[in-house]
Design an enzyme around this catalytic site. Structure first.
Site, PDB file in Angstrom:
ATOM      1  N   ASP A  39       1.021  -2.061   8.207  1.00 52.61           N
ATOM      2  CA  ASP A  39       0.224  -1.866   7.001  1.00 52.61           C
ATOM      3  C   ASP A  39       0.642  -0.546   6.360  1.00 52.61           C
ATOM      4  OD1 ASP A  39      -1.629  -1.635   5.003  1.00 52.61           O
ATOM      5  OD2 ASP A  39      -3.306  -2.328   6.232  1.00 52.61           O
ATOM      6  N   ARG A  90      -0.183   0.566   3.315  1.00 50.67           N
ATOM      7  CA  ARG A  90      -0.974   0.863   2.122  1.00 50.67           C
ATOM      8  C   ARG A  90      -1.536   2.285   2.156  1.00 50.67           C
ATOM      9  NH1 ARG A  90      -4.771  -4.330   2.174  1.00 50.67           N
ATOM     10  NH2 ARG A  90      -4.774  -3.723   4.355  1.00 50.67           N
TER      11      ARG A  90
END
Ligand SMILES: [Zn+2]
Length: 310
Positions: free
Chosen positions: A208, A210
């Protein structure tokens, strides 16, 4: 780069460039806010339910500007109508905004500007495939629709809705931050047998990638202090906090429609694998609303108790 919710971390600078009212096909009008920032060149957005949730940078008075300039960029109170001449006063509703004379900063008056209350928020990362291309590989489109619906309603089952107020921060970070091209490659690896996490790692990307710091900066710009966060992802709870100005007071879960109703939601083998990976590999929680802080006021001071969330 993934940033933590460390309060000493410097947030990105954000500036709301424009706001416009968007009538919708499904519910109340929304106010779309477009943001510039000092970290990237992408056009991040805030989809705001409620005319009185005001961007501080949008409403900040600027040197030499006219009332017409303010209306065109969306820095007005109430509602625009043909022939309106004042941005700061809406003659129809009688609402007037006040500004600090020396700094030009919006004065926050509860009669005209949303403040202090708990606000339903979703931090949503762009997903072209799920939101636009009808993909049944993920539930992003369904979650996006559901978040907007909850902000419009008073209540849905056990969940208290936003009753017309709320914010969806829409961050342009496709494919958990890896971009659309890499995401398409990851899909091919998934068709070859990898799960979502394995596919990203095989492409040398983090599971991930982000960054939610822009989301925090945008919420603070909108004057949001107490967040009721719509998410199944426990990591997002800490990523939305920025003490002492931004608190997550509740996590509101988003149960996939297909889990509660055989006729609704996305039904595909891909989505079942995707949701299983979220639960088993990424620690997502799918359960009832969870209170995260209890607020008490002994000796006229506010104490915030944080409970463990897992
Ligand atoms: Zn998606």
């Amino acid at each position: 780069m993934t940033l933590s919710g460390n309060p000493r971390e410097t947030l990105p600078l954000v500036k709301c460039v424009a706001r416009a009212r968007i009538p919708t096909t499904t519910g109340p009008d929304i106010f779309l806010h477009l943001y510039a920032n000092d970290r990237d060149n992408k056009e991040h957005l805030a989809i705001v339910f409620g005319e009185d949730i005001r961007s501080r940078t949008l409403f900040q008075q600027r040197r030499g500007e006219t009332q017409q300039d303010r209306m065109v960029r969306g820095a007005y109170v109430g509602r625009l109508f043909p022939g309106r001449t004042l941005a700061d006063t809406d003659e129809n509703s009688g609402l007037t905004l006040e500004f600090d004379e020396s700094t030009g900063t919006l004065k926050v008056d509860p009669k005209t500007t949303w403040t202090k209350q708990d606000t339903l928020v979703r931090i949503h990362s762009e997903c072209y495939t799920g939101e636009t291309a009808w993909s049944a590989r993920c539930d992003c489109g369904e979650q996006f629709d559901h978040a907007g619906k909850l902000m419009g309603v008073d209540r849905e089952g056990d969940i208290v809705g936003g009753a017309g107020r709320g914010v969806i921060v829409y961050l342009r970070q496709e494919g958990r931050g890896i971009g659309l091209g890499e995401k398409l490659k990851a899909y091919n690896l998934q068709d070859l047998g990898a799960d979502t996490v394995q596919a990203n790692l095989m492409l040398q990307h983090p599971a991930d990638g982000r960054d939610f710091s822009l989301g925090r900066a945008i919420l603070i710009d909108l004057g949001i202090e107490n967040v009721r966060l719509l998410t199944n992802n426990p990591d997002k709870v800490s990523q939305v906090e920025y003490q002492p100005v931004l608190h997550c007071v509740e996590r509101v879960p988003m149960v996939p429609l297909s889990w509660t109703n055989d006729q609704e939601g996305i039904h595909s083998t891909e989505i079942e694998g995707y949701l299983r990976t979220k639960v088993e590999r990424m620690g997502h929680l799918l359960q009832k609303p969870l209170k995260l802080h209890s607020m008490t006021k002994p000796n006229n001071s506010t104490t915030i108790t944080t409970h463990s969330i897992v």
